[in-house]
Motif scaffolding. Structure first.
Motif, PDB file in Angstrom:
ATOM      1  N   SER A  75       0.812  -1.219   0.000  1.00 51.57           N
ATOM      2  CA  SER A  75       0.000   0.000   0.000  1.00 51.57           C
ATOM      3  C   SER A  75       0.850   1.275   0.000  1.00 51.57           C
ATOM      4  N   THR A  76       2.095   1.191  -0.421  1.00 48.26           N
ATOM      5  CA  THR A  76       3.014   2.331  -0.402  1.00 48.26           C
ATOM      6  C   THR A  76       2.662   3.332  -1.498  1.00 48.26           C
ATOM      7  N   SER A  77       2.933   4.612  -1.227  1.00 50.15           N
ATOM      8  CA  SER A  77       2.638   5.667  -2.207  1.00 50.15           C
ATOM      9  C   SER A  77       3.597   5.576  -3.391  1.00 50.15           C
ATOM     10  N   ALA A  78       3.192   6.206  -4.501  1.00 51.18           N
ATOM     11  CA  ALA A  78       3.981   6.175  -5.736  1.00 51.18           C
ATOM     12  C   ALA A  78       5.355   6.807  -5.527  1.00 51.18           C
ATOM     13  N   GLU A  79       5.412   7.865  -4.737  1.00 51.90           N
ATOM     14  CA  GLU A  79       6.694   8.532  -4.491  1.00 51.90           C
ATOM     15  C   GLU A  79       7.668   7.601  -3.769  1.00 51.90           C
ATOM     16  N   LYS A  80       7.191   6.874  -2.760  1.00 46.27           N
ATOM     17  CA  LYS A  80       8.039   5.939  -2.015  1.00 46.27           C
ATOM     18  C   LYS A  80       8.463   4.762  -2.897  1.00 46.27           C
ATOM     19  N   ILE A  81       7.568   4.349  -3.801  1.00 51.72           N
ATOM     20  CA  ILE A  81       7.905   3.261  -4.721  1.00 51.72           C
ATOM     21  C   ILE A  81       9.039   3.696  -5.636  1.00 51.72           C
ATOM     22  N   LYS A  82       8.962   4.926  -6.145  1.00 50.12           N
ATOM     23  CA  LYS A  82      10.021   5.424  -7.026  1.00 50.12           C
ATOM     24  C   LYS A  82      11.350   5.547  -6.282  1.00 50.12           C
ATOM     25  N   GLU A  83      11.310   5.998  -5.017  1.00 51.67           N
ATOM     26  CA  GLU A  83      12.532   6.079  -4.214  1.00 51.67           C
ATOM     27  C   GLU A  83      13.124   4.690  -3.981  1.00 51.67           C
ATOM     28  N   ALA A  84      12.256   3.727  -3.663  1.00 53.65           N
ATOM     29  CA  ALA A  84      12.722   2.360  -3.414  1.00 53.65           C
ATOM     30  C   ALA A  84      13.292   1.757  -4.689  1.00 53.65           C
ATOM     31  N   HIS A  85      12.645   2.017  -5.822  1.00 54.00           N
ATOM     32  CA  HIS A  85      13.133   1.509  -7.104  1.00 54.00           C
ATOM     33  C   HIS A  85      14.525   2.053  -7.390  1.00 54.00           C
ATOM     34  N   ARG A  86      14.698   3.345  -7.170  1.00 54.25           N
ATOM     35  CA  ARG A  86      16.001   3.954  -7.439  1.00 54.25           C
ATOM     36  C   ARG A  86      17.072   3.356  -6.525  1.00 54.25           C
ATOM     37  N   ARG A  87      16.761   3.176  -5.251  1.00 52.43           N
ATOM     38  CA  ARG A  87      17.723   2.628  -4.290  1.00 52.43           C
ATOM     39  C   ARG A  87      18.133   1.201  -4.675  1.00 52.43           C
ATOM     40  N   VAL A  88      17.146   0.376  -5.014  1.00 51.02           N
ATOM     41  CA  VAL A  88      17.439  -1.011  -5.359  1.00 51.02           C
ATOM     42  C   VAL A  88      18.139  -1.089  -6.710  1.00 51.02           C
ATOM     43  N   MET A  89      17.756  -0.215  -7.627  1.00 53.17           N
ATOM     44  CA  MET A  89      18.348  -0.248  -8.956  1.00 53.17           C
ATOM     45  C   MET A  89      19.807   0.217  -8.935  1.00 53.17           C
ATOM     46  N   VAL A  90      20.119   1.198  -8.094  1.00 51.10           N
ATOM     47  CA  VAL A  90      21.509   1.649  -7.987  1.00 51.10           C
ATOM     48  C   VAL A  90      22.392   0.495  -7.516  1.00 51.10           C
ATOM     49  N   ALA A  91      21.885  -0.302  -6.602  1.00 48.30           N
ATOM     50  CA  ALA A  91      22.666  -1.418  -6.068  1.00 48.30           C
ATOM     51  C   ALA A  91      22.787  -2.573  -7.052  1.00 48.30           C
ATOM     52  N   ASN A  92      21.853  -2.686  -8.002  1.00 48.06           N
ATOM     53  CA  ASN A  92      21.831  -3.856  -8.894  1.00 48.06           C
ATOM     54  C   ASN A  92      21.909  -3.504 -10.376  1.00 48.06           C
ATOM     55  N   HIS A  93      22.320  -2.306 -10.714  1.00 51.44           N
ATOM     56  CA  HIS A  93      22.333  -1.893 -12.122  1.00 51.44           C
ATOM     57  C   HIS A  93      23.404  -2.667 -12.895  1.00 51.44           C
ATOM     58  N   PRO A  94      23.075  -3.116 -14.103  1.00 52.60           N
ATOM     59  CA  PRO A  94      24.047  -3.873 -14.898  1.00 52.60           C
ATOM     60  C   PRO A  94      25.332  -3.093 -15.198  1.00 52.60           C
ATOM     61  N   ASP A  95      25.256  -1.790 -15.327  1.00 49.62           N
ATOM     62  CA  ASP A  95      26.464  -1.002 -15.598  1.00 49.62           C
ATOM     63  C   ASP A  95      27.396  -0.955 -14.393  1.00 49.62           C
ATOM     64  N   ALA A  96      26.878  -1.262 -13.225  1.00 49.37           N
ATOM     65  CA  ALA A  96      27.695  -1.274 -12.004  1.00 49.37           C
ATOM     66  C   ALA A  96      28.006  -2.700 -11.572  1.00 49.37           C
ATOM     67  N   GLY A  97      27.889  -3.654 -12.492  1.00 47.51           N
ATOM     68  CA  GLY A  97      28.213  -5.040 -12.183  1.00 47.51           C
ATOM     69  C   GLY A  97      27.027  -5.876 -11.753  1.00 47.51           C
ATOM     70  N   GLY A  98      25.824  -5.334 -11.825  1.00 49.04           N
ATOM     71  CA  GLY A  98      24.628  -6.082 -11.455  1.00 49.04           C
ATOM     72  C   GLY A  98      24.146  -6.983 -12.583  1.00 49.04           C
ATOM     73  N   SER A  99      23.118  -7.712 -12.319  1.00 50.32           N
ATOM     74  CA  SER A  99      22.565  -8.660 -13.267  1.00 50.32           C
ATOM     75  C   SER A  99      21.485  -8.006 -14.134  1.00 50.32           C
ATOM     76  N   HIS A 100      21.506  -8.319 -15.437  1.00 51.54           N
ATOM     77  CA  HIS A 100      20.448  -7.825 -16.334  1.00 51.54           C
ATOM     78  C   HIS A 100      19.097  -8.420 -15.931  1.00 51.54           C
ATOM     79  N   PHE A 101      19.113  -9.681 -15.508  1.00 52.84           N
ATOM     80  CA  PHE A 101      17.885 -10.341 -15.097  1.00 52.84           C
ATOM     81  C   PHE A 101      17.272  -9.641 -13.881  1.00 52.84           C
ATOM     82  N   LEU A 102      18.102  -9.366 -12.868  1.00 52.78           N
ATOM     83  CA  LEU A 102      17.586  -8.687 -11.682  1.00 52.78           C
ATOM     84  C   LEU A 102      17.108  -7.281 -12.006  1.00 52.78           C
ATOM     85  N   ALA A 103      17.821  -6.587 -12.882  1.00 48.82           N
ATOM     86  CA  ALA A 103      17.403  -5.241 -13.264  1.00 48.82           C
ATOM     87  C   ALA A 103      16.038  -5.273 -13.942  1.00 48.82           C
TER      88      ALA A 103
END
Length: 125
Positions: A75-103
């Motif tokens: 039930s999280t707001s859209a703003e919090k979802i976008k913040e969470a997406h950015r936080r998780v994506m920074v940690a798992n981005h393929p350009d930073a050594g993360g997985s394309h599948f996880l991204a």
């Protein structure tokens, strides 16, 4: 006759007394430690504060799975979802050594939580 001094008699009697008090203090400390450890081990297990998702990905993403991926509530707001997406994506981005599948799963989770999912898997994999 030998004359004894009061100081040497006193020091001869004080040393065993101090040693006895030290042994008694160590025994009481050991007894307390053992009782405290037994009480600690005997307490009922408490519920863990945080449990992690132990499974893999579902064939088609659900809102529950999307919330678990992003680390938010359903039930999280859209703003919090976008913040969470950015936080998780920074940690798992393929350009930073993360997985394309996880991204792709993280992006799919964001789309699901923001209700942009038009059906189908949405994942590139």
């Amino acid at each position: 006759m030998q004359q004894s001094t009061g100081i040497s008699d006193t020091s001869e009697m004080v040393a065993p007394l101090i040693a006895g008090i030290a042994v008694a203090a160590a025994a009481y400390a050991g007894r307390y430690s053992i009782r405290a450890w037994q009480a600690f081990k005997g307490r009922p297990p408490t519920a863990r504060v945080r449990r992690f998702y132990e499974g893999g990905f579902q064939p088609s993403m659900t809102r529950r799975e999307a919330a678990l991926i992003l680390g938010v509530r359903e039930s999280t707001s859209a703003e919090k979802i976008k913040e969470a997406h950015r936080r998780v994506m920074v940690a798992n981005h393929p350009d930073a050594g993360g997985s394309h599948f996880l991204a792709s799963k993280i992006n799919e989770a964001k789309d699901m939580m923001l209700r942009k999912n038009k059906g189908g898997s949405g994942s590139a994999f």
